[in-house]
Design a protein around this motif. Structure first.
Motif, PDB file in Angstrom:
ATOM      1  N   GLU A 108       0.857  -1.187   0.000  1.00  0.00           N
ATOM      2  CA  GLU A 108       0.000   0.000   0.000  1.00  0.00           C
ATOM      3  C   GLU A 108       0.891   1.233   0.000  1.00  0.00           C
ATOM      4  O   GLU A 108       1.877   1.291   0.730  1.00  0.00           O
ATOM      5  N   LEU A 109       0.529   2.213  -0.828  1.00  0.00           N
ATOM      6  CA  LEU A 109       1.324   3.436  -0.907  1.00  0.00           C
ATOM      7  C   LEU A 109       1.342   4.165   0.430  1.00  0.00           C
ATOM      8  O   LEU A 109       0.308   4.322   1.075  1.00  0.00           O
ATOM      9  N   LYS A 110       2.511   4.621   0.837  1.00  0.00           N
ATOM     10  CA  LYS A 110       2.586   5.513   1.979  1.00  0.00           C
ATOM     11  C   LYS A 110       1.975   6.857   1.587  1.00  0.00           C
ATOM     12  O   LYS A 110       1.946   7.230   0.419  1.00  0.00           O
ATOM     13  N   ASP A 111       1.508   7.605   2.589  1.00  0.00           N
ATOM     14  CA  ASP A 111       0.891   8.902   2.315  1.00  0.00           C
ATOM     15  C   ASP A 111       1.842   9.826   1.562  1.00  0.00           C
ATOM     16  O   ASP A 111       1.424  10.584   0.685  1.00  0.00           O
ATOM     17  N   GLN A 112       3.148   9.766   1.888  1.00  0.00           N
ATOM     18  CA  GLN A 112       4.094  10.677   1.239  1.00  0.00           C
ATOM     19  C   GLN A 112       4.224  10.372  -0.256  1.00  0.00           C
ATOM     20  O   GLN A 112       4.387  11.274  -1.075  1.00  0.00           O
ATOM     21  N   ALA A 113       4.110   9.078  -0.623  1.00  0.00           N
ATOM     22  CA  ALA A 113       4.168   8.718  -2.041  1.00  0.00           C
ATOM     23  C   ALA A 113       2.859   9.058  -2.726  1.00  0.00           C
ATOM     24  O   ALA A 113       2.839   9.557  -3.856  1.00  0.00           O
TER      25      ALA A 113
END
Length: 202
Positions: A108-113
């Motif tokens: 799952e994508l991190k928020d920063q990505a």
């Protein structure tokens, strides 16, 4: 690129007509086989009617497998013939099999990505919503505020959460796989990487 996705859909629409198109945004845990069979149910084709499908499902790699493959490509094991770069495609297939048997979690994508991708994705989503009626989840203010410069997303662990224990289990299973044993440098590389994660994390 968002423009390429929209161009492809417009080309498909011009060839087959908008009435022949049903678009489904990809979402985690969505079953694309069931989606497809639902569209064909009027013709008597259901998932049950297909029975057991042979072969491996075309799943994405787990977060751990993505990390292992990234590490392999950045610093491959070295045999008498040199670095084993040429086996990365085969390794990807092996990791998919191990993913299924170990039940590892999807990335799952991190928020920063996710925040870095927001401007381009929002432009595409606006056009898809207006033209095809698709609806997407809105980004939270927290996600939008967490954007970082693109150069800071240079490794897998900056983009997605990589579970250390899953990575260790996967590497240990890889070292015992029949294919790995055909390449003497690979089991040693996998076990060394597992030890490094135990000591230093991902």
């Amino acid at each position: 690129k968002p423009s390429e996705i929209l161009d492809a859909l417009v080309s498909y629409e011009a060839l087959f007509g908008s009435g022949a198109m049903r678009l489904f945004p990809y979402e985690s845990k969505r079953d694309v086989v069931e989606d497809f069979c639902t569209l064909l149910s009027g013709y008597g084709i259901t998932r049950d009617a297909l029975g057991t499908l042979p072969g491996r499902a075309n799943k994405s790699l787990s977060a751990a497998a993505t990390y292992v493959l990234f590490c392999y490509q950045q610093n491959p094991p070295v045999s008498g013939d040199g670095p084993l770069h040429r086996y990365s495609g085969k390794l990807s297939h092996i990791l998919k099999d191990l993913d299924s048997s170990l039940g590892l979690s999807r990335p799952e994508l991190k928020d920063q990505a996710r925040a870095l991708l927001l401007p381009a994705s929002q432009e595409l989503e606006t056009q898809l919503s207006a033209r095809y009626g698709l609806r997407f989840r809105e980004a939270s203010p927290e996600t939008t505020a967490s954007a970082v410069p693109q150069q800071e997303l240079s490794t897998i662990q900056h983009i997605t959460n990589v579970p250390p224990q899953e990575s260790i289990r996967l590497l240990e299973a890889l070292s015992e796989s029949p294919w790995a044993k055909l390449h003497s440098a690979l089991p040693e590389w996998a076990l060394e990487k597992a030890r490094d994660i135990k000591e230093n994390g991902v």
